[in-house]
Design an enzyme around this catalytic site. Structure first.
Site, PDB file in Angstrom:
ATOM      1  N   GLY A  41       0.809  -1.226   0.000  1.00  0.00           N
ATOM      2  CA  GLY A  41       0.000   0.000   0.000  1.00  0.00           C
ATOM      3  C   GLY A  41       0.836   1.267   0.000  1.00  0.00           C
ATOM      4  O   GLY A  41       2.060   1.230  -0.171  1.00  0.00           O
ATOM      5  N   GLY A  42       0.124   2.381   0.200  1.00  0.00           N
ATOM      6  CA  GLY A  42       0.756   3.703   0.135  1.00  0.00           C
ATOM      7  C   GLY A  42       1.851   3.872   1.174  1.00  0.00           C
ATOM      8  O   GLY A  42       2.921   4.416   0.888  1.00  0.00           O
ATOM      9  N   GLY A  44       2.870   1.117   2.999  1.00  0.00           N
ATOM     10  CA  GLY A  44       3.566  -0.164   3.046  1.00  0.00           C
ATOM     11  C   GLY A  44       4.782  -0.229   2.145  1.00  0.00           C
ATOM     12  O   GLY A  44       5.838  -0.729   2.570  1.00  0.00           O
ATOM     13  N   ASP A  64       0.303  -8.585   1.693  1.00  0.00           N
ATOM     14  CA  ASP A  64      -0.885  -7.794   1.328  1.00  0.00           C
ATOM     15  C   ASP A  64      -1.920  -8.765   0.773  1.00  0.00           C
ATOM     16  O   ASP A  64      -1.679  -9.980   0.716  1.00  0.00           O
ATOM     17  CB  ASP A  64      -0.524  -6.693   0.307  1.00  0.00           C
ATOM     18  CG  ASP A  64      -1.425  -5.462   0.446  1.00  0.00           C
ATOM     19  OD1 ASP A  64      -2.662  -5.602   0.270  1.00  0.00           O
ATOM     20  OD2 ASP A  64      -0.905  -4.379   0.725  1.00  0.00           O
ATOM     21  N   ASN A 134     -11.370  -1.271   9.662  1.00  0.00           N
ATOM     22  CA  ASN A 134      -9.955  -1.493  10.002  1.00  0.00           C
ATOM     23  C   ASN A 134      -9.758  -2.393  11.214  1.00  0.00           C
ATOM     24  O   ASN A 134      -8.750  -3.107  11.301  1.00  0.00           O
ATOM     25  CB  ASN A 134      -9.247  -0.154  10.196  1.00  0.00           C
ATOM     26  CG  ASN A 134      -8.959   0.531   8.858  1.00  0.00           C
ATOM     27  OD1 ASN A 134      -9.160  -0.070   7.805  1.00  0.00           O
ATOM     28  ND2 ASN A 134      -8.505   1.763   8.890  1.00  0.00           N
ATOM     29  N   VAL A 158      -2.296   1.262  11.595  1.00  0.00           N
ATOM     30  CA  VAL A 158      -3.669   1.356  11.086  1.00  0.00           C
ATOM     31  C   VAL A 158      -4.550   2.179  12.036  1.00  0.00           C
ATOM     32  O   VAL A 158      -4.479   2.038  13.250  1.00  0.00           O
ATOM     33  CB  VAL A 158      -4.242  -0.072  10.853  1.00  0.00           C
ATOM     34  CG1 VAL A 158      -4.069  -0.970  12.067  1.00  0.00           C
ATOM     35  CG2 VAL A 158      -5.694  -0.036  10.423  1.00  0.00           C
ATOM     36  N   ASP A 189       3.445  12.083  14.742  1.00  0.00           N
ATOM     37  CA  ASP A 189       3.114  13.313  15.470  1.00  0.00           C
ATOM     38  C   ASP A 189       4.388  13.989  15.990  1.00  0.00           C
ATOM     39  O   ASP A 189       4.488  15.219  15.994  1.00  0.00           O
ATOM     40  CB  ASP A 189       2.160  12.993  16.633  1.00  0.00           C
ATOM     41  CG  ASP A 189       0.881  12.339  16.130  1.00  0.00           C
ATOM     42  OD1 ASP A 189       0.328  12.819  15.131  1.00  0.00           O
ATOM     43  OD2 ASP A 189       0.456  11.322  16.719  1.00  0.00           O
ATOM     44  N   HIS A 216      -3.514   9.426  19.169  1.00  0.00           N
ATOM     45  CA  HIS A 216      -3.241   9.815  17.776  1.00  0.00           C
ATOM     46  C   HIS A 216      -4.536  10.167  17.037  1.00  0.00           C
ATOM     47  O   HIS A 216      -4.950   9.471  16.117  1.00  0.00           O
ATOM     48  CB  HIS A 216      -2.482   8.701  17.032  1.00  0.00           C
ATOM     49  CG  HIS A 216      -2.252   9.048  15.585  1.00  0.00           C
ATOM     50  ND1 HIS A 216      -1.385  10.044  15.183  1.00  0.00           N
ATOM     51  CD2 HIS A 216      -2.804   8.564  14.449  1.00  0.00           C
ATOM     52  CE1 HIS A 216      -1.420  10.142  13.866  1.00  0.00           C
ATOM     53  NE2 HIS A 216      -2.271   9.259  13.387  1.00  0.00           N
TER      54      HIS A 216
HETATM   55  P1  NAD Z   1      -3.461   2.189   1.406  1.00  0.00           P
HETATM   56  O1  NAD Z   1      -4.866   1.939   1.009  1.00  0.00           O
HETATM   57  O2  NAD Z   1      -2.569   2.883   0.459  1.00  0.00           O
HETATM   58  O3  NAD Z   1      -2.756   0.825   1.807  1.00  0.00           O
HETATM   59  C1  NAD Z   1      -3.345  -0.090   2.662  1.00  0.00           C
HETATM   60  C2  NAD Z   1      -2.954  -1.469   2.215  1.00  0.00           C
HETATM   61  O4  NAD Z   1      -3.553  -2.395   3.105  1.00  0.00           O
HETATM   62  C3  NAD Z   1      -3.450  -1.807   0.790  1.00  0.00           C
HETATM   63  O5  NAD Z   1      -2.373  -2.238  -0.008  1.00  0.00           O
HETATM   64  C4  NAD Z   1      -4.466  -2.898   1.026  1.00  0.00           C
HETATM   65  O6  NAD Z   1      -4.522  -3.849  -0.025  1.00  0.00           O
HETATM   66  C5  NAD Z   1      -3.925  -3.518   2.317  1.00  0.00           C
HETATM   67  N1  NAD Z   1      -4.883  -4.372   3.005  1.00  0.00           N
HETATM   68  C6  NAD Z   1      -6.232  -4.259   3.101  1.00  0.00           C
HETATM   69  N2  NAD Z   1      -6.736  -5.296   3.781  1.00  0.00           N
HETATM   70  C7  NAD Z   1      -5.681  -6.074   4.132  1.00  0.00           C
HETATM   71  C8  NAD Z   1      -5.554  -7.292   4.833  1.00  0.00           C
HETATM   72  N3  NAD Z   1      -6.623  -7.911   5.318  1.00  0.00           N
HETATM   73  N4  NAD Z   1      -4.310  -7.811   4.996  1.00  0.00           N
HETATM   74  C9  NAD Z   1      -3.221  -7.186   4.495  1.00  0.00           C
HETATM   75  N5  NAD Z   1      -3.292  -6.034   3.803  1.00  0.00           N
HETATM   76  C10 NAD Z   1      -4.503  -5.499   3.634  1.00  0.00           C
HETATM   77  O7  NAD Z   1      -3.514   2.982   2.808  1.00  0.00           O
HETATM   78  P2  NAD Z   1      -2.308   3.740   3.540  1.00  0.00           P
HETATM   79  O8  NAD Z   1      -2.270   5.145   3.101  1.00  0.00           O
HETATM   80  O9  NAD Z   1      -1.089   2.907   3.433  1.00  0.00           O
HETATM   81  O10 NAD Z   1      -2.858   3.741   5.058  1.00  0.00           O
HETATM   82  C11 NAD Z   1      -2.981   2.555   5.776  1.00  0.00           C
HETATM   83  C12 NAD Z   1      -3.518   2.821   7.175  1.00  0.00           C
HETATM   84  O11 NAD Z   1      -2.568   3.584   7.940  1.00  0.00           O
HETATM   85  C13 NAD Z   1      -4.814   3.634   7.210  1.00  0.00           C
HETATM   86  O12 NAD Z   1      -5.680   3.096   8.160  1.00  0.00           O
HETATM   87  C14 NAD Z   1      -4.356   5.014   7.657  1.00  0.00           C
HETATM   88  O13 NAD Z   1      -5.368   5.741   8.301  1.00  0.00           O
HETATM   89  C15 NAD Z   1      -3.239   4.651   8.609  1.00  0.00           C
HETATM   90  N6  NAD Z   1      -2.276   5.725   8.900  1.00  0.00           N
HETATM   91  C16 NAD Z   1      -1.837   5.823  10.179  1.00  0.00           C
HETATM   92  C17 NAD Z   1      -0.889   6.787  10.513  1.00  0.00           C
HETATM   93  C18 NAD Z   1      -0.369   6.895  11.916  1.00  0.00           C
HETATM   94  O14 NAD Z   1       0.257   7.897  12.247  1.00  0.00           O
HETATM   95  N7  NAD Z   1      -0.543   5.894  12.766  1.00  0.00           N
HETATM   96  C19 NAD Z   1      -0.427   7.660   9.528  1.00  0.00           C
HETATM   97  C20 NAD Z   1      -0.895   7.529   8.239  1.00  0.00           C
HETATM   98  C21 NAD Z   1      -1.845   6.549   7.922  1.00  0.00           C
HETATM   99  C1  LMR Z   2      -1.988  10.989   9.982  1.00  0.00           C
HETATM  100  O1  LMR Z   2      -1.875  11.518  11.079  1.00  0.00           O
HETATM  101  O2  LMR Z   2      -1.498  11.444   8.950  1.00  0.00           O
HETATM  102  C2  LMR Z   2      -2.733   9.676   9.874  1.00  0.00           C
HETATM  103  O3  LMR Z   2      -3.341   9.352  11.083  1.00  0.00           O
HETATM  104  C3  LMR Z   2      -3.660   9.607   8.706  1.00  0.00           C
HETATM  105  C4  LMR Z   2      -4.889  10.471   8.860  1.00  0.00           C
HETATM  106  O4  LMR Z   2      -5.990   9.957   8.619  1.00  0.00           O
HETATM  107  O5  LMR Z   2      -4.766  11.648   9.186  1.00  0.00           O
END
Ligand code: NAD
Ligand code: LMR
Length: 353
Positions: A41-42, A44, A64, A134, A158, A189, A216
């Protein structure tokens, strides 16, 4: 040509950039197996790349689903050509079948599992809006970790971290496992607070380390500007805006990406910062990072504060230290909101785990 040379220089510097947090020289040799779930993913893909470039890593599993935008085997083949010691292996799983039945080889022997698997926000959504879908994804991965790598540190990226971490830590407790293996990754953060303080003060972000405590999401993100020597010099009248910008950093990116996702590259950097610190601790050098864990530092059962990572993962959870009067008010606001989000996770665990 000049642009290519500049890019190359940055890529070559990347491990050293992370060395601020985990000097490669301190590692005896490549010894750790790391898994990135949602690794195509983005977040990942770049996170997998940065972990594959960590010289303490001998193997990276990139997992994935079968319908991921890029097959995990493709990400693995691509990253497998980097001139680093790590071997990268891809695993595609069918989400209609239990993850636990498909992840044995992927997870067995893992020391660290980083989980960005899940759906990101679109403009107008809160992180909490992502909970139902999620939580199910996280549960599949964490159940498999409980079976195949119960001693690994599980870094949950996530969203919503505030509710998913309590739910998954409770799942571990229910299985008789250590809930402190489940860690919410809040490093982005800290990274944002450091950068915003650097912009205001003109100092290098590498000299700034603002503790960010609480959780968060929104008001639960609580930068403690009074505890970093550089941010402590910022005049009090500028702090509320800086605080708000740190809280809203994620939304700033979600809006700028206009429906095409949330922070991915800065999160990959932050996830690698977190992961490098955990590995450094596992390798025998205790290392600190604020993280969201089961906690007794406040009356809330989960809270982000400074954690020392050691040879078994979470070693010490530190108190929140001295707060000024603005921060004391913010702490109350953060805890009121966080309490509800923790309860949501615990209710999920009660019904589903
Ligand atoms: P994305 O959609 O680009 O990538 C997510 C990946 O997860 C995809 O490749 C998808 O196929 C995969 N996926 C879905 N179901 C799955 C499963 N059952 N098993 C394995 N893989 C699976 O999204 P992203 O931009 O990479 O964001 C992912 C998560 O991270 C989101 O929930 C987002 O809110 C969170 N996030 C958290 C923070 C933080 O600070 N903690 C920051 C940014 C994003
Ligand atoms: C962030 O802080 O960038 C992540 O938690 C993604 C979001 O949904 O803001």
């Amino acid at each position: 040509m000049a642009a290519l040379r500049a890019l190359n220089r940055h890529l070559l510097q990347a491990p050293r950039m992370l060395a601020r947090h985990a000097p490669a020289a301190s590692f005896a040799s490549a010894q750790f197996k790391v898994c990135i779930n949602g690794g195509a993913g983005g977040i990942g893909q770049p996170l997998t790349m940065l972990m594959a470039m960590n010289e303490s890593v001998k193997e990276v599993s990139v997992q994935d689903v079968t319908m991921a935008a890029v097959p995990p085997a493709g990400v693995a083949a691509d990253l497998g050509h980097l001139e680093f010691p790590s071997k990268v292996v891809g695993y595609a799983t069918d989400p209609s079948k239990p993850a636990v039945d498909q992840l044995e080889e992927c997870l067995t022997g893992c020391h660290l599992v980083l989980v960005p698997a899940g759906v990101p926000r679109k403009p107008g959504m809160t992180r909490d809006d992502l909970f139902n879908v999620n939580a199910g994804i996280a549960k599949g991965v964490v159940e498999a970790c409980a079976k195949f790598c119960p001693d690994a540190v599980i870094g949950l990226i996530v969203n919503p971290v505030n509710s998913i971490v309590p739910a998954m830590a409770q799942l571990y407790k229910n299985k008789g496992l250590d809930p402190l293996k489940i860690v919410g990754v809040t490093s982005l953060d800290i990274v944002r607070a450091n950068k915003f303080v650097a912009e205001i003060t003109g100092k290098s972000p590498t000299e700034i380390e603002v503790p960010v405590i609480g959780g968060h999401a929104g008001v639960t993100i609580m930068p403690v500007f009074s505890q970093d020597p550089t941010s402590a010099t910022i005049s009090a009248d500028k702090i509320p805006a800086l605080d708000k910008r740190t809280q809203d950093g994620g939304t700033e990116v979600v809006e700028a990406k206009a429906g095409k996702g949330s922070a991915t590259l800065s999160m990959a950097y932050s996830g690698a910062r977190f992961g490098s610190k955990v590995l450094k601790g596992l390798a025998g050098t205790p290392t600190d990072e604020c993280a969201y864990v089961a906690s007794t530092v406040t009356e809330l059962p989960y809270f982000s504060s400074k954690v020392t990572f050691g040879t078994k993962g979470v070693e010490t959870i530190h108190g929140i230290g001295t707060l000024n009067s603005y921060e004391q008010g913010r702490l109350k606001e953060a805890m009121d909101q966080l309490s509800k989000e923790i309860d949501k996770g615990l209710e999920y665990a009660k019904a589903n785990c």
